[in-house]
Write a protein that holds these residues in place. Structure first.
Motif, PDB file in Angstrom:
ATOM      1  N   CYS A  58      26.984  -3.154  67.828  1.00  0.00           N
ATOM      2  CA  CYS A  58      27.288  -2.004  68.687  1.00  0.00           C
ATOM      3  C   CYS A  58      26.887  -2.267  70.133  1.00  0.00           C
ATOM      4  CB  CYS A  58      26.552  -0.758  68.173  1.00  0.00           C
ATOM      5  SG  CYS A  58      27.054  -0.253  66.523  1.00  0.00           S
ATOM      6  N   ASP A  59      26.132  -3.335  70.374  1.00  0.00           N
ATOM      7  CA  ASP A  59      25.729  -3.746  71.728  1.00  0.00           C
ATOM      8  C   ASP A  59      25.104  -2.604  72.521  1.00  0.00           C
ATOM      9  OD1 ASP A  59      26.664  -6.426  71.421  1.00  0.00           O
ATOM     10  OD2 ASP A  59      28.707  -5.700  71.706  1.00  0.00           O
ATOM     11  N   LYS A  60      24.196  -1.884  71.884  1.00  0.00           N
ATOM     12  CA  LYS A  60      23.563  -0.729  72.523  1.00  0.00           C
ATOM     13  C   LYS A  60      22.811  -1.147  73.784  1.00  0.00           C
ATOM     14  CE  LYS A  60      20.285   3.043  71.785  1.00  0.00           C
ATOM     15  NZ  LYS A  60      19.627   2.788  73.069  1.00  0.00           N
ATOM     16  N   ARG A  61      22.980  -0.345  74.825  1.00  0.00           N
ATOM     17  CA  ARG A  61      22.238  -0.533  76.062  1.00  0.00           C
ATOM     18  C   ARG A  61      21.015   0.365  76.071  1.00  0.00           C
ATOM     19  NH1 ARG A  61      27.684   0.441  79.443  1.00  0.00           N
ATOM     20  NH2 ARG A  61      27.649   2.115  77.897  1.00  0.00           N
ATOM     21  N   ARG A  62      20.146   0.167  77.028  1.00  0.00           N
ATOM     22  CA  ARG A  62      18.904   0.920  77.122  1.00  0.00           C
ATOM     23  C   ARG A  62      19.189   2.413  77.300  1.00  0.00           C
ATOM     24  NH1 ARG A  62      13.684  -0.606  78.180  1.00  0.00           N
ATOM     25  NH2 ARG A  62      12.339   0.943  79.168  1.00  0.00           N
ATOM     26  N   GLY A  63      18.368   3.251  76.642  1.00  0.00           N
ATOM     27  CA  GLY A  63      18.531   4.691  76.756  1.00  0.00           C
ATOM     28  C   GLY A  63      19.632   5.215  75.840  1.00  0.00           C
ATOM     29  N   PHE A  64      20.063   6.414  76.114  1.00  0.00           N
ATOM     30  CA  PHE A  64      21.113   7.038  75.295  1.00  0.00           C
ATOM     31  C   PHE A  64      22.442   6.380  75.622  1.00  0.00           C
ATOM     32  CE2 PHE A  64      24.337  10.383  74.587  1.00  0.00           C
ATOM     33  CZ  PHE A  64      24.113  10.592  73.227  1.00  0.00           C
ATOM     34  N   ASP A  65      23.078   5.793  74.630  1.00  0.00           N
ATOM     35  CA  ASP A  65      24.314   5.033  74.827  1.00  0.00           C
ATOM     36  C   ASP A  65      25.409   5.636  73.949  1.00  0.00           C
ATOM     37  OD1 ASP A  65      26.359   3.201  75.078  1.00  0.00           O
ATOM     38  OD2 ASP A  65      25.089   1.432  74.884  1.00  0.00           O
ATOM     39  N   LEU A  66      26.197   6.518  74.539  1.00  0.00           N
ATOM     40  CA  LEU A  66      27.247   7.210  73.798  1.00  0.00           C
ATOM     41  C   LEU A  66      28.314   6.236  73.310  1.00  0.00           C
ATOM     42  CD1 LEU A  66      28.180   9.993  72.865  1.00  0.00           C
ATOM     43  CD2 LEU A  66      29.434  10.223  75.032  1.00  0.00           C
TER      44      LEU A  66
END
Length: 372
Positions: A58-66
């Motif tokens: 999902c390659d989530k970035r820092r913080g809330f990542d919609l």
């Protein structure tokens, strides 16, 4: 069943090894399994690629990542997920958020350690918020389950214990031939007694304490060497520690390896110096190799190593006690051999991958009461 395992990544470590082995076993049993990684896929994803088992990032970035949440939701839906099995706190609350309203039949979370944050932080607060949509919280040892309930992390009625299991097929015990191979690898005399440890080089494993203990061992037994398998952020700090302790020339850092089983079969003794531990995969593998073990009495270690029955237990952060236990077993070869054989017999009965997979199968069908 259609099963989705949700993890942070599949980089090298005990959690990731357990997930990969469980996924392979479930695939072998005929289930439709996928792995969704919150961040990157990780260095071990290729093992599942080779079997045609989907591993997605999902390659989530820092913080809330919609955007990452949307990607996770899409992956859960396209797999027609019936069972969502998450691993540790961050992956759990992110997966629960991504799956909101999807009607997934069973949501199971496994907590793989003891929980390093002793004071409830943001992660644990978010984890507890996600428990309303969680059917079962699994601890990997009784010590971890008790701790989670006592600290209010999870309600007792939703918790159970499923000990980790390992693949035992083809896992041979230590042998002279493998010992000779290892002595050639690290370039020491054939008769050198090799003390080995496997794990990430980080604060939790306290390899600095093991190095300090080894200084005492080396003074009494100049025919010894210490082999550390694994890598991590403390590699250079630990090298400096070995230098400061005067043992830099006989402590060998082998880094991450794909041949850990073979290396274990070359050890004379396995040492684990952790200050915190869940249910150690490294200890299970040491048992499978039939090695005499000295481990610290933390977390679930005592549920694997029974003192003077399948190994020796010592207090954490006590290098002299660790050194004395190692020296005892080096001096008493018959006793050490007896402990190693008992450890192998124990893991064959209690630590197999099949036993672990069967317990998770019960949970997936909502049979929490029959799982310890």
């Amino acid at each position: 069943m259609n099963i989705t395992h949700f993890v942070e990544n599949l980089n090298r470590g005990g959690l990731e090894r357990m997930v990969i082995d469980l996924v392979k076993e479930q695939h072998r049993q005929g289930h439709k399994v996928q792995v969704v990684c919150l961040f990157e896929r990780g260095a071990l994803a290729w093992e599942l690629d080779a079997l045609g088992i989907p591993v997605s990032a999902c390659d989530k970035r820092r913080g809330f990542d919609l955007r990452a949440l949307g990607r996770a939701r899409q992956l859960l839906a396209s797999h027609y997920t019936e069972v969502l099995h998450t691993h540790n706190a961050v992956a759990h609350y992110q997966a629960v958020l991504a799956s909101a309203g999807m009607g997934i039949r069973q949501v199971v979370n496994t907590r793989h350690g003891m929980g390093a944050q002793r004071k409830p932080g943001r992660r644990e607060w978010l984890f507890r918020r996600a428990l309303g949509a969680t059917d079962a919280v699994v601890a990997v040892c009784e010590a971890a389950r008790f701790d989670a309930v006592q600290r209010g992390i999870a309600p007792a009625g939703k918790t159970c214990v499923v000990p980790n299991g390992i693949v035992l097929d083809g896992f041979d015990v230590a042998s002279d031939a493998m010992h000779e191979r290892l002595t050639r690898l690290i370039r020491v005399p054939t008769g050198t007694r090799i003390i080995g440890s496997v794990g990430r080089l980080n604060w939790a494993k306290d390899q600095a304490g093991l190095i300090r203990a080894f200084r005492i061992v080396r003074h009494a037994r100049p025919d010894t060497a210490l082999v550390l398998v694994g890598d991590g952020e403390l590699r250079e700090t630990l090298r400096a520690c070995a230098f400061d302790e005067g043992v830099a020339g006989c402590v060998y850092f082998l880094g991450d390896r794909d041949d850990v089983r073979e290396l274990l079969q070359g050890f004379d003794l396995f040492a684990l110096s952790s200050v915190t531990e869940g249910y150690s995969m490294a200890l299970l593998e040491a048992c499978a190799a039939g090695l005499p073990i000295v481990a610290t009495d933390v977390g679930g270690n005592a549920e694997i190593v029974r003192d003077d029955a399948t190994g020796r237990l010592v207090p954490p952060c006590d290098p002299p006690a660790l050194a004395n236990a190692i020296l005892e077993l080096l001096h008493a070869s018959h006793r050490a051999s007896r402990l190693g054989l008992a450890a192998r017999a124990w893991v064959e009965t209690n630590g197999s991958l099949q036993a672990m997979a069967a317990r998770y199968g019960q949970l997936y069908f909502g049979d929490l009461e029959t799982v310890p």
